[in-house]
Design an enzyme around this catalytic site. Sequence first.
Site, PDB file in Angstrom:
ATOM      1  CG  HIS A 114      19.592 -31.604 -80.558  1.00 14.72           C
ATOM      2  ND1 HIS A 114      20.674 -31.451 -81.417  1.00 14.72           N
ATOM      3  CD2 HIS A 114      18.905 -30.432 -80.623  1.00 14.72           C
ATOM      4  CE1 HIS A 114      20.635 -30.243 -81.954  1.00 14.72           C
ATOM      5  NE2 HIS A 114      19.567 -29.601 -81.492  1.00 14.72           N
ATOM      6  CG  HIS A 116      16.803 -26.181 -79.117  1.00 16.54           C
ATOM      7  ND1 HIS A 116      17.140 -25.130 -79.932  1.00 16.54           N
ATOM      8  CD2 HIS A 116      17.171 -27.311 -79.783  1.00 16.54           C
ATOM      9  CE1 HIS A 116      17.687 -25.595 -81.055  1.00 16.54           C
ATOM     10  NE2 HIS A 116      17.718 -26.921 -80.978  1.00 16.54           N
ATOM     11  CB  CYS A 147      14.458 -23.775 -85.047  1.00 16.36           C
ATOM     12  SG  CYS A 147      13.535 -24.594 -86.369  1.00 16.36           S
ATOM     13  CG  ASN A 156      21.643 -27.908 -78.656  1.00 18.85           C
ATOM     14  OD1 ASN A 156      21.009 -28.321 -77.691  1.00 18.85           O
ATOM     15  ND2 ASN A 156      22.333 -28.691 -79.444  1.00 18.85           N
TER      16      ASN A 156
END
Length: 208
Positions: A114, A116, A147, A156
């Site tokens: 995952h 960013h 975030c 993301n």
Amino acid sequence: GAKEVAVFAAASETFSLKNTNASIEEMLARFDDVCRAAASKGIRVRGYVSCVVGCPYEGRIDPKSVANVAKRLHSAGCYEISLGDTIGVGNPGSIAKMIETVLEDIPASALAIHCHNTYGQALANIFQALQLGVSVVDSSVSGLGGCPYAKGATGNVATEDVVYMLDGLGINTGVNLDKILDAGRFICEKLGREPASHVAKALRSKKL
């Protein structure tokens, strides 16, 4: 009812306190209860580990800290653990070192990546993860997200960009790039923002 739920942990003590108002140990104890309750009802649990290479408060994160949290989530019953570069500071070198450490305890089949894209390294990091056997990639249409506890972090990695890269590698994702591009255009128009996807921008400029 729900068929799957997710639990979000962190490899950074400070980020854990900011994001969940609990220490790492307190957070994992809570998730033990969640996983037991979910298992009793036949509900799958996906685990997430935030700040796997860097934290906005603590800086560099030790890969062993990531591995310890991931191992606890896996032992609790999470069928898959997503390793998140929450602030997008990772590069192929730091991502490889982190994944290799986690792989000492957890098989690649139970991991996801995952990334960013704050520093523009997301695709390179995903490619590195693929080389290490990780085959599940989190992404968001048009790179939406961010975030609240990571100032300056972007969203993301864009789904459009990931699918374009995987198509080029000959990997069949089952995802229709044109439809993803349409979805990205739709949501960006509604939000009044420019797409973060490089593929979307490139294709749009070709049509102008």
